[in-house]
Scaffold this motif. Structure first.
Motif, PDB file in Angstrom:
ATOM      1  N   GLY A 193       0.823  -1.212   0.000  1.00 13.44           N
ATOM      2  CA  GLY A 193       0.000   0.000   0.000  1.00 13.44           C
ATOM      3  C   GLY A 193       0.851   1.254   0.000  1.00 13.44           C
ATOM      4  O   GLY A 193       0.583   2.223  -0.733  1.00 13.44           O
ATOM      5  N   ALA A 194       1.882   1.254   0.820  1.00 14.39           N
ATOM      6  CA  ALA A 194       2.758   2.423   0.916  1.00 14.39           C
ATOM      7  C   ALA A 194       3.548   2.627  -0.374  1.00 14.39           C
ATOM      8  O   ALA A 194       3.765   3.764  -0.803  1.00 14.39           O
TER       9      ALA A 194
ATOM     10  N   LEU B 214       1.236   3.987  -3.074  1.00 19.12           N
ATOM     11  CA  LEU B 214       0.961   5.402  -2.820  1.00 19.12           C
ATOM     12  C   LEU B 214       2.177   6.264  -3.173  1.00 19.12           C
ATOM     13  O   LEU B 214       2.040   7.336  -3.779  1.00 19.12           O
ATOM     14  N   HIS B 215       3.357   5.789  -2.836  1.00 21.10           N
ATOM     15  CA  HIS B 215       4.585   6.532  -3.158  1.00 21.10           C
ATOM     16  C   HIS B 215       4.728   6.701  -4.672  1.00 21.10           C
ATOM     17  O   HIS B 215       5.027   7.807  -5.159  1.00 21.10           O
TER      18      HIS B 215
ATOM     19  N   GLU C  29       2.209   9.208  -5.986  1.00 25.65           N
ATOM     20  CA  GLU C  29       2.492  10.609  -5.668  1.00 25.65           C
ATOM     21  C   GLU C  29       3.553  11.207  -6.586  1.00 25.65           C
ATOM     22  O   GLU C  29       3.656  12.418  -6.707  1.00 25.65           O
ATOM     23  N   ARG C  30       4.356  10.347  -7.199  1.00 25.90           N
ATOM     24  CA  ARG C  30       5.483  10.833  -7.990  1.00 25.90           C
ATOM     25  C   ARG C  30       5.231  10.799  -9.490  1.00 25.90           C
ATOM     26  O   ARG C  30       6.073  11.247 -10.258  1.00 25.90           O
TER      27      ARG C  30
ATOM     28  N   GLU D  37      -7.398  18.274  -4.261  1.00 30.86           N
ATOM     29  CA  GLU D  37      -7.034  17.789  -2.920  1.00 30.86           C
ATOM     30  C   GLU D  37      -8.054  16.789  -2.389  1.00 30.86           C
ATOM     31  O   GLU D  37      -7.680  15.769  -1.801  1.00 30.86           O
TER      32      GLU D  37
ATOM     33  N   ARG E 242      -7.881  13.474  -4.319  1.00 31.61           N
ATOM     34  CA  ARG E 242      -6.643  12.787  -3.943  1.00 31.61           C
ATOM     35  C   ARG E 242      -6.834  12.064  -2.599  1.00 31.61           C
ATOM     36  O   ARG E 242      -6.454  10.898  -2.440  1.00 31.61           O
ATOM     37  N   ALA E 243      -7.405  12.763  -1.627  1.00 32.48           N
ATOM     38  CA  ALA E 243      -7.618  12.161  -0.299  1.00 32.48           C
ATOM     39  C   ALA E 243      -8.555  10.951  -0.404  1.00 32.48           C
ATOM     40  O   ALA E 243      -8.358   9.940   0.269  1.00 32.48           O
ATOM     41  N   ARG E 244      -9.566  11.065  -1.263  1.00 31.01           N
ATOM     42  CA  ARG E 244     -10.499   9.928  -1.394  1.00 31.01           C
ATOM     43  C   ARG E 244      -9.837   8.749  -2.096  1.00 31.01           C
ATOM     44  O   ARG E 244     -10.118   7.589  -1.758  1.00 31.01           O
TER      45      ARG E 244
ATOM     46  N   ILE F  56      -6.720   7.892  -1.842  1.00 33.53           N
ATOM     47  CA  ILE F  56      -5.900   7.264  -0.795  1.00 33.53           C
ATOM     48  C   ILE F  56      -6.798   6.477   0.166  1.00 33.53           C
ATOM     49  O   ILE F  56      -6.460   5.373   0.601  1.00 33.53           O
ATOM     50  N   MET F  57      -7.955   7.055   0.469  1.00 35.43           N
ATOM     51  CA  MET F  57      -8.927   6.354   1.330  1.00 35.43           C
ATOM     52  C   MET F  57      -9.287   4.990   0.760  1.00 35.43           C
ATOM     53  O   MET F  57      -9.396   4.004   1.492  1.00 35.43           O
TER      54      MET F  57
ATOM     55  N   ILE G 184      -7.420   3.088  -1.120  1.00 31.16           N
ATOM     56  CA  ILE G 184      -6.298   2.156  -0.907  1.00 31.16           C
ATOM     57  C   ILE G 184      -6.435   1.509   0.468  1.00 31.16           C
ATOM     58  O   ILE G 184      -6.336   0.281   0.620  1.00 31.16           O
TER      59      ILE G 184
ATOM     60  N   ALA H  44      -6.483   6.368   6.498  1.00 26.86           N
ATOM     61  CA  ALA H  44      -6.561   7.473   5.538  1.00 26.86           C
ATOM     62  C   ALA H  44      -6.815   8.800   6.240  1.00 26.86           C
ATOM     63  O   ALA H  44      -6.276   9.846   5.846  1.00 26.86           O
TER      64      ALA H  44
ATOM     65  N   PHE I  32       0.872   1.852   7.141  1.00 28.12           N
ATOM     66  CA  PHE I  32       0.402   0.647   6.450  1.00 28.12           C
ATOM     67  C   PHE I  32       0.880  -0.613   7.176  1.00 28.12           C
ATOM     68  O   PHE I  32       0.142  -1.583   7.293  1.00 28.12           O
TER      69      PHE I  32
END
Lengths: 218, 218
Positions: A73-74, A77-78, A81-82, A91, A94-96, A98-99, A101, B74, B102
């Motif tokens: 998961g991490a 996400l990393h 983000e890149r 914003e 993006r938060a949703r 991640i939610m 995940i 999250a 995580f």
């Protein structure tokens, strides 16, 4: 710099793409980011060199420019983000993403993995019984019904495809062949939609090639 | 705008801070961010109004400026990204702190939650037996030994306190009273260090006050 991930030298899933390098490979493919895959044997997972990267003796790890990460998961996400294409620009979106995940890994996956363990790892244990498997399948059904209700007629969980969908499809694929997904045609179609993405196909073939090569000498 | 979270009207943990609003409250306290807590009954969790916020019928949710989030991981990450003190400034340290969120939820927590379910929810089921509880405790012991080895003499998992520690301490606290943490004095001290933080104390008292108020009329 091209990142390096670790993967099973010989995946216990027989190349069906259920090992945890699969979402990382898929995310890298979506991002158009080349990568190296370093194969690790089951013995290698327990050795100090791997434990320094991964304290729990698991795959995958992700190494890039002195950064060492673990937890699929991490890592997803990393990567998201890149690179473009895996997280919405706004914003809130993006938060949703991640939610989703976290929801895939912490709410949808646990009963699925518990059912797998009960079916395979714990087969032969004194508590192994069909009633327990049925109980666990019911827990999976509850989660699938809730997820199906939220997904509705949408193509993806929150508008455009995101890292949240990537992880949710990865988790739901564990149910392929169980018959459980088919109770919810929208979920079955959602998984098929993920599996049809060219990036998914490339990632799938790459992990399958590792398994096939490991079996070729037999 | 002050965010609103949802919490159990009457937590099944009896106010011991094991419900999933606890890490969110703790993160908000670390951030110095005031918040509103909206109480939800067990019946309310199943009602359409809550399901629109939380498709799986769980707490907590987080609402702020039109953004609705669920999944404690999250939400904690979202808070950590918007306030100082919960994520390191450097890109690598930030990625590792997220990795520990995580790891807490996906690698350390699953056997702990499975043991809780086996002990309580599945008590009375035909497969309930001491051998199974012992098997699950052994799985927890493996994870604790690995985590203890990684933590070593460090105060926190990766230098300064981060959202990763906040989540790991939250997960390990579920073992309070089990005797398992005490096999690793560095882990027991790590949990105590987290629990001693003023922000933890404020969050703990806030969730406990809700439970005590719900029981006062009996």
């Amino acid at each position: 710099m091209i990142p390096t991930i670790t993967v099973f030298e010989r995946s216990p899933d027989g190349g069906s793409g259920h090992a945890r390098d699969m979402p990382v490979r898929w995310a890298l493919e979506e991002a158009g980011q080349p990568y190296h895959a370093r194969l690790v044997s089951f013995r290698g997972l327990k050795e100090p060199a791997h434990r320094r990267l991964q304290p729990f003796g698991q795959i995958p790890t992700y190494e890039e420019d002195g950064l060492v990460l673990f937890e699929s998961g991490a890592i997803v996400l990393h990567i998201a983000e890149r690179h473009a294409g895996l997280l919405p620009g706004g914003e809130h979106g993006r938060a949703r993403a991640i939610m989703w995940i976290f929801a895939a890994l912490n709410t949808v996956e646990p009963p699925i993995v518990e059912h797998e363990q009960a079916s395979y790892v714990e087969h032969g244990q004194p508590w192994f019984c069909e009633e327990r498997l049925s109980f666990l399948r019911d827990r999976i059904r509850v989660r699938l019904a809730q997820l199906s209700c939220r997904l509705g007629d949408g193509g993806w969980l929150d508008g455009a495809f995101s890292a949240g969908d990537l992880m949710m499809v990865t988790v739901l694929r564990r149910l392929n062949g169980s018959g459980l997904l088919e109770d919810h045609p929208n979920l079955a179609a959602y998984v098929a939609r993920g599996e049809a993405r060219p990036a998914f196909r490339r990632a799938f073939e790459a992990q399958r090639a590792v398994f096939l090569a490991s079996s070729a000498g037999e």
